[in-house]
Design an enzyme around this catalytic site. Structure first.
Site, PDB file in Angstrom:
ATOM      1  N   LYS A  12     -15.355   5.469  -2.399  1.00  0.00           N
ATOM      2  CA  LYS A  12     -16.472   3.743  -2.847  1.00  0.00           C
ATOM      3  C   LYS A  12     -18.090   3.632  -1.574  1.00  0.00           C
ATOM      4  CE  LYS A  12     -12.664   0.355  -3.446  1.00  0.00           C
ATOM      5  NZ  LYS A  12     -12.181  -0.842  -3.213  1.00  0.00           N
ATOM      6  N   TYR A  52     -11.625  -1.915 -13.551  1.00  0.00           N
ATOM      7  CA  TYR A  52     -10.852  -3.045 -12.391  1.00  0.00           C
ATOM      8  C   TYR A  52     -10.162  -4.247 -14.140  1.00  0.00           C
ATOM      9  CZ  TYR A  52     -12.105  -1.307  -7.806  1.00  0.00           C
ATOM     10  OH  TYR A  52     -11.853  -1.033  -7.218  1.00  0.00           O
ATOM     11  N   ASN A 115     -13.615  -1.471   1.480  1.00  0.00           N
ATOM     12  CA  ASN A 115     -12.032  -0.760   1.749  1.00  0.00           C
ATOM     13  C   ASN A 115     -12.243   0.118   1.421  1.00  0.00           C
ATOM     14  OD1 ASN A 115     -12.186  -1.457  -0.651  1.00  0.00           O
ATOM     15  ND2 ASN A 115     -10.178  -2.230  -0.155  1.00  0.00           N
ATOM     16  N   HIS A 118     -10.625   4.069  -3.284  1.00  0.00           N
ATOM     17  CA  HIS A 118      -9.646   3.566  -4.386  1.00  0.00           C
ATOM     18  C   HIS A 118      -8.596   4.513  -5.149  1.00  0.00           C
ATOM     19  CE1 HIS A 118      -8.357   2.149  -8.299  1.00  0.00           C
ATOM     20  NE2 HIS A 118      -8.499   3.681  -8.787  1.00  0.00           N
ATOM     21  N   GLU A 129      -7.027   6.036 -15.749  1.00  0.00           N
ATOM     22  CA  GLU A 129      -7.923   6.231 -14.675  1.00  0.00           C
ATOM     23  C   GLU A 129      -8.781   7.583 -15.093  1.00  0.00           C
ATOM     24  OE1 GLU A 129      -7.170   2.097 -11.656  1.00  0.00           O
ATOM     25  OE2 GLU A 129      -7.107   4.135 -11.407  1.00  0.00           O
TER      26      GLU A 129
HETATM   27  N1  UDP Z   1     -10.299  -6.803  -3.573  1.00  0.00           N
HETATM   28  C1  UDP Z   1     -11.476  -7.819  -2.478  1.00  0.00           C
HETATM   29  N2  UDP Z   1     -10.508  -8.957  -3.072  1.00  0.00           N
HETATM   30  C2  UDP Z   1      -9.475  -9.705  -2.695  1.00  0.00           C
HETATM   31  C3  UDP Z   1      -9.003  -8.224  -3.352  1.00  0.00           C
HETATM   32  C4  UDP Z   1      -9.198  -7.329  -3.657  1.00  0.00           C
HETATM   33  O1  UDP Z   1     -12.944  -8.190  -1.909  1.00  0.00           O
HETATM   34  O2  UDP Z   1      -9.365 -10.620  -2.131  1.00  0.00           O
HETATM   35  C5  UDP Z   1     -11.374  -5.527  -3.646  1.00  0.00           C
HETATM   36  C6  UDP Z   1     -10.942  -4.749  -3.146  1.00  0.00           C
HETATM   37  O3  UDP Z   1     -12.217  -3.627  -2.497  1.00  0.00           O
HETATM   38  C7  UDP Z   1      -9.660  -3.950  -3.490  1.00  0.00           C
HETATM   39  C8  UDP Z   1     -10.161  -4.053  -5.304  1.00  0.00           C
HETATM   40  O4  UDP Z   1     -11.052  -5.261  -5.102  1.00  0.00           O
HETATM   41  O5  UDP Z   1      -9.455  -2.849  -3.333  1.00  0.00           O
HETATM   42  C9  UDP Z   1      -9.479  -4.243  -5.831  1.00  0.00           C
HETATM   43  O6  UDP Z   1      -8.032  -4.764  -6.154  1.00  0.00           O
HETATM   44  P1  UDP Z   1      -6.812  -4.575  -6.356  1.00  0.00           P
HETATM   45  O7  UDP Z   1      -5.914  -5.520  -5.898  1.00  0.00           O
HETATM   46  O8  UDP Z   1      -6.357  -3.721  -7.279  1.00  0.00           O
HETATM   47  O9  UDP Z   1      -6.826  -3.914  -4.157  1.00  0.00           O
HETATM   48  P2  UDP Z   1      -6.426  -2.002  -4.528  1.00  0.00           P
HETATM   49  O10 UDP Z   1      -5.224  -1.232  -5.293  1.00  0.00           O
HETATM   50  O11 UDP Z   1      -7.726  -1.488  -4.630  1.00  0.00           O
HETATM   51  O12 UDP Z   1      -5.444  -1.554  -2.944  1.00  0.00           O
HETATM   52 MG    MG Z   2      -5.791  -1.375  -7.736  1.00  0.00          MG
END
Ligand code: UDP
Ligand code: MG
Length: 152
Positions: A12, A52, A115, A118, A129
């Protein structure tokens, strides 16, 4: 179990700006996975809304959008046995504070909204994707010279 499973991994904007991508790529190479596509690219809103799609109604979605649009993303595709699940293990939990040391998020991140990486969450999502971020001709077909040292 197929050796040609593929996953979509994206560093990211924060991971790119912080120069963490060489370390991140190393972790996938060191594990034994094969890089089949890579590009530094700016995302755009329509692409992110599709990427997303399942999160559009979440309260954090607007900040997620602006985060992902804040700079370049390093988009990659990796191939190998169980790479989708193993990739998620290499990443750690969504919340870096819940990620074990030794994982990418556990080692390099603090906040959920920063974080750094991805990774696809299932083989089906990975296929979607990869098709969303890459053209077919950007996926390179080759046999890594170390292949027989990774797979028996
Ligand atoms: N995210 C966030 N707050 C939350 C949950 C998710 O900012 O409470 C962001 C975070 O950067 C995450 C992304 O949204 O990586 C996508 O969320 P997902 O639940 O798909 O998590 P991932 O698959 O990336 O672990
Ligand atoms: Mg995800």
């Amino acid at each position: 179990m197929s050796n040609t499973e593929r996953t979509f991994i994206a560093v990211k904007p924060d991971g790119v700006q912080r120069g963490l991508f060489p370390e991140i790529l190393s972790r996938f190479f060191n594990k034994g996975y094969k890089l089949v596509a890579i590009k530094l690219t700016m995302a755009n809103e329509p692409l992110l809304r599709e990427h997303y799609a399942d999160l559009q109604s979440k309260p954090f979605f607007p900040s997620l959008l602006s985060y992902m649009l804040s700079g370049p993303v390093l988009a990659t595709v990796w191939e190998g046995k169980d790479v989708v699940k193993q990739g998620r293990i290499l990443l750690g939990a969504t919340n870096p504070l819940a990620s074990a040391p030794g994982t990418i998020r556990g080692d390099f991140a603090v906040d959920m909204g920063r974080n750094i990486i991805h990774g696809s969450d299932s083989v089906e999502t990975a296929e979607k994707e990869i098709a969303l971020w890459f053209k077919k001709e950007e996926l390179v077909d080759y046999k890594p010279t170390l292949y027989s040292w990774i797979y028996e």
